[in-house]
Design a protein around this motif. Sequence first.
Motif, PDB file in Angstrom:
ATOM      1  N   UNK A   1       0.724  -1.259   0.098  1.00  0.00           N
ATOM      2  CA  UNK A   1       0.023   0.054   0.020  1.00  0.00           C
ATOM      3  C   UNK A   1       0.832   1.314   0.110  1.00  0.00           C
ATOM      4  N   UNK A   2       0.152   2.425  -0.148  1.00  0.00           N
ATOM      5  CA  UNK A   2       0.951   3.508  -0.177  1.00  0.00           C
ATOM      6  C   UNK A   2       0.478   4.720   1.008  1.00  0.00           C
ATOM      7  N   UNK A   3       1.349   4.858   1.810  1.00  0.00           N
ATOM      8  CA  UNK A   3       1.014   5.697   3.020  1.00  0.00           C
ATOM      9  C   UNK A   3       1.565   6.878   2.999  1.00  0.00           C
ATOM     10  N   UNK A   4       1.720   7.652   4.015  1.00  0.00           N
ATOM     11  CA  UNK A   4       2.643   9.088   3.948  1.00  0.00           C
ATOM     12  C   UNK A   4       3.887   9.137   3.686  1.00  0.00           C
ATOM     13  N   UNK A   5       4.625   8.012   3.714  1.00  0.00           N
ATOM     14  CA  UNK A   5       5.938   8.040   3.597  1.00  0.00           C
ATOM     15  C   UNK A   5       6.113   7.037   2.333  1.00  0.00           C
ATOM     16  N   UNK A   6       5.154   6.915   1.471  1.00  0.00           N
ATOM     17  CA  UNK A   6       5.430   6.184   0.269  1.00  0.00           C
ATOM     18  C   UNK A   6       4.846   4.838   0.208  1.00  0.00           C
ATOM     19  N   UNK A   7       5.340   3.917  -0.704  1.00  0.00           N
ATOM     20  CA  UNK A   7       4.902   2.485  -0.629  1.00  0.00           C
ATOM     21  C   UNK A   7       5.523   1.729   0.271  1.00  0.00           C
ATOM     22  N   UNK A   8       4.957   0.794   0.632  1.00  0.00           N
ATOM     23  CA  UNK A   8       5.749  -0.429   1.544  1.00  0.00           C
ATOM     24  C   UNK A   8       4.881  -1.670   1.275  1.00  0.00           C
TER      25      UNK A   8
ATOM     26  N   UNK B   1       9.027  -6.516   8.906  1.00  0.00           N
ATOM     27  CA  UNK B   1       8.548  -7.581   8.219  1.00  0.00           C
ATOM     28  C   UNK B   1       7.428  -8.352   8.858  1.00  0.00           C
ATOM     29  N   UNK B   2       6.962  -8.094  10.205  1.00  0.00           N
ATOM     30  CA  UNK B   2       6.197  -8.733  10.836  1.00  0.00           C
ATOM     31  C   UNK B   2       4.661  -8.213  10.657  1.00  0.00           C
ATOM     32  N   UNK B   3       4.422  -7.326   9.990  1.00  0.00           N
ATOM     33  CA  UNK B   3       3.183  -6.810   9.720  1.00  0.00           C
ATOM     34  C   UNK B   3       3.140  -6.719   8.140  1.00  0.00           C
ATOM     35  N   UNK B   4       2.096  -7.324   7.620  1.00  0.00           N
ATOM     36  CA  UNK B   4       1.979  -7.070   6.082  1.00  0.00           C
ATOM     37  C   UNK B   4       1.017  -5.800   5.646  1.00  0.00           C
ATOM     38  N   UNK B   5       1.401  -4.943   4.863  1.00  0.00           N
ATOM     39  CA  UNK B   5       0.635  -3.899   4.287  1.00  0.00           C
ATOM     40  C   UNK B   5      -0.427  -4.313   3.508  1.00  0.00           C
ATOM     41  N   UNK B   6      -1.588  -4.377   3.579  1.00  0.00           N
ATOM     42  CA  UNK B   6      -2.641  -5.013   2.625  1.00  0.00           C
ATOM     43  C   UNK B   6      -2.643  -3.992   1.393  1.00  0.00           C
ATOM     44  N   UNK B   7      -2.970  -4.469   0.275  1.00  0.00           N
ATOM     45  CA  UNK B   7      -3.212  -3.661  -1.132  1.00  0.00           C
ATOM     46  C   UNK B   7      -4.563  -3.232  -1.229  1.00  0.00           C
ATOM     47  N   UNK B   8      -5.655  -3.929  -0.705  1.00  0.00           N
ATOM     48  CA  UNK B   8      -7.212  -3.597  -0.789  1.00  0.00           C
ATOM     49  C   UNK B   8      -7.738  -3.724   0.563  1.00  0.00           C
ATOM     50  N   UNK B   9      -8.714  -2.898   0.752  1.00  0.00           N
ATOM     51  CA  UNK B   9      -9.539  -2.920   1.918  1.00  0.00           C
ATOM     52  C   UNK B   9     -11.051  -2.913   1.462  1.00  0.00           C
ATOM     53  N   UNK B  10     -11.816  -3.899   2.058  1.00  0.00           N
ATOM     54  CA  UNK B  10     -13.183  -4.186   1.698  1.00  0.00           C
ATOM     55  C   UNK B  10     -13.991  -4.120   2.986  1.00  0.00           C
TER      56      UNK B  10
END
Length: 284
Positions: A185-192, A198-207
């Motif tokens: 995903x893309x937050x205020x610091x850019x993409x990650x 590495x312990x928490x995955x950043x999701x690509x989509x939220x539903x």
Amino acid sequence: MLLKHSYRYLLLLILIFSGCKDSEVAPQQSLTLEEEQSLLGNPSGATADESNYNNFLMAKPQYALSYSRDRGTSNWVSWHVSEDWLGTADRQDDFRSDPELPQGWYRVTASSYRGSGFDRGHNTPSADRTKSVEDNSATFLMTNMIPQAPQNNQETWANLEDYTRDLVRDGMEVYVVMGSYGQGGTGSNGSARTIDNGNVTVPNRIWKVLVVLPEGEGDLQRINTGTRVTAVVTPNSNTVRSDWGTYRTSVDAIEQATGYDLLSALSTQVQQALESQVDTGPTQ
């Protein structure tokens, strides 16, 4: 003799009346709070078995969820929003690890998202659980959080959450299932793709899926092919629009993307009718 027959007749009437009264007022078997939160079903077939570490069922009084140990987030969370859950309790802001996770599992902490550019985004919102301090505090467990782009969390998703509670204040009740999938995903610091080493995955989509009913009893039996169902999917991005209505989709589309069986507690006929539609109702 007449008196004796009259007495028997009166006794019979009392017995009949008492039996009818009991049958008429006998309440339906009430749900536990945990059952209430997962009334629409278990989308992923999650179980409370530690070996099922990426689909681990956690049933709380305030919400139910499927947790992924490897992702460090929930797969989905379900809960019920009604007047019974809304009150005057303050927002607790007591973010913390969930002590109910199995021993030996990595536990995401209150500081795990620090400096990541992503919000600690609630699945079950704090404002949906204001009846008591305990209920509100439960929403700040980190198993209820996902790394969410700030604009997505604070604008798009906040608007949908506000609308949900507006429906309740207007005499409705809402069953909600929310989740996320994909990576990056893309937050205020850019993409990650991950945070917290590495312990928490950043999701690509939220539903999210909302099932809306007039306030009443026997909720599962009252859901029919005319019930309003709203499904939404957004990118986990800081450039999303604040109008959540532009991201409406069908339940079928979410199921195809996730492999879940949403609304599985409903009959096949009702599921087919509701899950294929894209909601066009009001958004505020």
